[in-house]
Motif scaffolding. Sequence first.
Motif, mmCIF file in Angstrom:
data_model
loop_
_atom_site.group_PDB
_atom_site.id
_atom_site.type_symbol
_atom_site.label_atom_id
_atom_site.label_comp_id
_atom_site.label_asym_id
_atom_site.label_seq_id
_atom_site.Cartn_x
_atom_site.Cartn_y
_atom_site.Cartn_z
ATOM 1 N N GLN A 1 0.843 -1.195 0.000
ATOM 2 C CA GLN A 1 0.000 0.000 0.000
ATOM 3 C C GLN A 1 0.878 1.245 0.000
ATOM 4 O OE1 GLN A 1 -3.335 0.131 -0.230
ATOM 5 N NE2 GLN A 1 -3.474 -2.089 -0.259
ATOM 6 N N ARG A 2 0.529 2.205 -0.858
ATOM 7 C CA ARG A 2 1.269 3.472 -0.934
ATOM 8 C C ARG A 2 0.661 4.483 0.032
ATOM 9 N NH1 ARG A 2 4.641 4.358 -5.021
ATOM 10 N NH2 ARG A 2 4.223 6.585 -5.085
ATOM 11 N N TRP A 3 1.514 5.171 0.774
ATOM 12 C CA TRP A 3 1.106 6.178 1.752
ATOM 13 C C TRP A 3 1.838 7.478 1.433
ATOM 14 C CZ3 TRP A 3 -2.563 4.851 5.297
ATOM 15 C CH2 TRP A 3 -2.808 3.485 5.451
ATOM 16 N N THR A 4 1.109 8.570 1.435
ATOM 17 C CA THR A 4 1.690 9.882 1.178
ATOM 18 C C THR A 4 1.782 10.644 2.491
ATOM 19 O OG1 THR A 4 0.712 9.914 -1.025
ATOM 20 C CG2 THR A 4 1.401 12.036 -0.106
ATOM 21 N N PRO A 5 2.982 11.064 2.893
ATOM 22 C CA PRO A 5 3.093 11.866 4.109
ATOM 23 C C PRO A 5 2.356 13.203 3.934
ATOM 24 C CG PRO A 5 5.232 11.016 3.459
ATOM 25 C CD PRO A 5 4.295 10.746 2.324
ATOM 26 N N LEU A 6 1.646 13.632 4.964
ATOM 27 C CA LEU A 6 0.904 14.892 4.939
ATOM 28 C C LEU A 6 1.238 15.659 6.203
ATOM 29 C CD1 LEU A 6 -1.294 16.754 3.708
ATOM 30 C CD2 LEU A 6 -2.963 15.448 5.033
ATOM 31 N N SER A 7 1.784 16.846 6.037
ATOM 32 C CA SER A 7 2.119 17.698 7.175
ATOM 33 C C SER A 7 1.023 18.735 7.372
ATOM 34 C CB SER A 7 3.455 18.394 6.942
ATOM 35 O OG SER A 7 3.658 19.390 7.921
ATOM 36 N N LEU A 8 0.306 18.627 8.484
ATOM 37 C CA LEU A 8 -0.713 19.627 8.787
ATOM 38 C C LEU A 8 -0.061 20.967 9.101
ATOM 39 C CD1 LEU A 8 -3.246 17.558 10.923
ATOM 40 C CD2 LEU A 8 -3.229 17.984 8.465
ATOM 41 N N ALA A 9 1.137 20.942 9.688
ATOM 42 C CA ALA A 9 1.855 22.189 9.980
ATOM 43 C C ALA A 9 2.172 22.933 8.678
ATOM 44 C CB ALA A 9 3.132 21.893 10.755
ATOM 45 N N ALA A 10 2.579 22.207 7.645
ATOM 46 C CA ALA A 10 2.849 22.839 6.355
ATOM 47 C C ALA A 10 1.549 23.332 5.723
ATOM 48 C CB ALA A 10 3.555 21.861 5.422
ATOM 49 N N LEU A 11 0.488 22.569 5.892
ATOM 50 C CA LEU A 11 -0.806 22.947 5.325
ATOM 51 C C LEU A 11 -1.291 24.273 5.897
ATOM 52 C CD1 LEU A 11 -2.903 21.815 3.321
ATOM 53 C CD2 LEU A 11 -4.025 20.726 5.261
ATOM 54 N N VAL A 12 -1.151 24.473 7.206
ATOM 55 C CA VAL A 12 -1.647 25.711 7.817
ATOM 56 C C VAL A 12 -0.754 26.909 7.500
ATOM 57 C CG1 VAL A 12 -2.854 24.493 9.664
ATOM 58 C CG2 VAL A 12 -0.557 25.368 10.081
ATOM 59 N N ARG A 13 0.382 26.689 6.861
ATOM 60 C CA ARG A 13 1.227 27.803 6.421
ATOM 61 C C ARG A 13 0.925 28.215 4.983
ATOM 62 N NH1 ARG A 13 5.265 24.754 9.254
ATOM 63 N NH2 ARG A 13 6.038 23.976 7.275
ATOM 64 N N GLU A 14 0.087 27.447 4.299
ATOM 65 C CA GLU A 14 -0.256 27.774 2.913
ATOM 66 C C GLU A 14 -1.303 28.879 2.886
ATOM 67 O OE1 GLU A 14 -1.340 24.562 0.346
ATOM 68 O OE2 GLU A 14 0.292 23.298 1.060
ATOM 69 N N PRO A 15 -1.010 30.000 2.218
ATOM 70 C CA PRO A 15 -1.981 31.100 2.152
ATOM 71 C C PRO A 15 -3.323 30.676 1.563
ATOM 72 C CG PRO A 15 0.170 31.841 1.386
ATOM 73 C CD PRO A 15 0.265 30.353 1.580
ATOM 74 N N ARG A 16 -3.296 29.817 0.559
ATOM 75 C CA ARG A 16 -4.552 29.368 -0.060
ATOM 76 C C ARG A 16 -5.422 28.611 0.930
ATOM 77 N NH1 ARG A 16 -5.014 24.386 -3.176
ATOM 78 N NH2 ARG A 16 -7.179 24.237 -3.787
ATOM 79 N N PHE A 17 -4.796 27.807 1.797
ATOM 80 C CA PHE A 17 -5.549 27.038 2.791
ATOM 81 C C PHE A 17 -6.172 27.963 3.840
ATOM 82 C CE2 PHE A 17 -5.963 24.526 6.686
ATOM 83 C CZ PHE A 17 -6.669 23.443 6.219
ATOM 84 N N LEU A 18 -5.459 29.022 4.177
ATOM 85 C CA LEU A 18 -5.936 29.936 5.213
ATOM 86 C C LEU A 18 -6.987 30.915 4.716
ATOM 87 C CD1 LEU A 18 -2.550 30.666 6.987
ATOM 88 C CD2 LEU A 18 -4.378 29.139 7.757
ATOM 89 N N ASP A 19 -7.073 31.125 3.416
ATOM 90 C CA ASP A 19 -8.056 32.066 2.859
ATOM 91 C C ASP A 19 -9.212 31.292 2.251
ATOM 92 O OD1 ASP A 19 -9.455 34.184 1.819
ATOM 93 O OD2 ASP A 19 -7.976 34.682 0.296
ATOM 94 N N VAL A 20 -10.282 31.178 3.006
ATOM 95 C CA VAL A 20 -11.425 30.375 2.549
ATOM 96 C C VAL A 20 -12.491 31.221 1.869
ATOM 97 C CG1 VAL A 20 -11.033 28.596 4.290
ATOM 98 C CG2 VAL A 20 -12.610 30.477 4.781
ATOM 99 N N THR A 21 -12.228 32.511 1.683
ATOM 100 C CA THR A 21 -13.225 33.360 1.066
ATOM 101 C C THR A 21 -13.306 33.100 -0.436
ATOM 102 O OG1 THR A 21 -11.610 35.127 0.771
ATOM 103 C CG2 THR A 21 -12.984 35.198 2.762
ATOM 104 N N GLN A 22 -14.491 33.145 -0.940
ATOM 105 C CA GLN A 22 -14.746 32.937 -2.361
ATOM 106 C C GLN A 22 -14.270 34.174 -3.123
ATOM 107 O OE1 GLN A 22 -16.206 30.101 -3.638
ATOM 108 N NE2 GLN A 22 -15.905 30.863 -5.690
ATOM 109 N N PRO A 23 -13.458 33.998 -4.166
ATOM 110 C CA PRO A 23 -13.046 35.174 -4.937
ATOM 111 C C PRO A 23 -14.262 35.837 -5.586
ATOM 112 C CG PRO A 23 -12.137 33.149 -5.881
ATOM 113 C CD PRO A 23 -12.930 32.770 -4.680
ATOM 114 N N PRO A 24 -14.232 37.164 -5.729
ATOM 115 C CA PRO A 24 -15.368 37.840 -6.338
ATOM 116 C C PRO A 24 -15.528 37.437 -7.799
ATOM 117 C CG PRO A 24 -13.562 39.368 -5.966
ATOM 118 C CD PRO A 24 -13.156 38.053 -5.373
#
Length: 172
Positions: A146-169
């Motif tokens: 089985q293939r497993w992909t490492p996922l860092s939640l710490a890296a995820l919360v540093r991504e500007p796209r992840f932190l901005d949940v507003t819909q673009p106009p």
Amino acid sequence: MSDTGAARRARLREYQEQLLERMQAAKSGSGAPIQQLGLQVGGTRYLLDLLEAGEIVAPVPPVRVPLTVPWYLGLANVRGTLVGVVDLARYLGEDGAAGAGPATRMITFAPVLGVNCALLAERVFGLRQASGMTRDGDALVDADGQRWTPLSLAALVREPRFLDVTQPPEPQ
């Protein structure tokens, strides 16, 4: 006090002691092998660092927030705390949204990350021994292939796209 209650407390105490030992070993760089939480999001299996994951809870129906991106499912009350619920599969561009089957769970982010958020996972596999896996590119492969992909939640919360949940106009 019932035997099952005492047994549950003993298991919880044992788990807490093991977790403390692993955390201390991780800080010192020696000792216990690193275990990670295995989960499935979309068609991909991920490994999360236990220090970045909070609770695993049954899905709580989120309340949709207007003018947010489609992968942001809304806010849910998890044990008295409002958390933003994210469909990681949709965030990563996979087709379709996370299903709401009987094995679906929400994984909250650890408080140390400073973000009240939870990921929706179709399935949680439990602890995985990453040190016993072999590396294949960006993924790890276990003894069952089985293939497993490492996922860092710490890296995820540093991504500007992840932190901005507003819909673009809408363009005019």
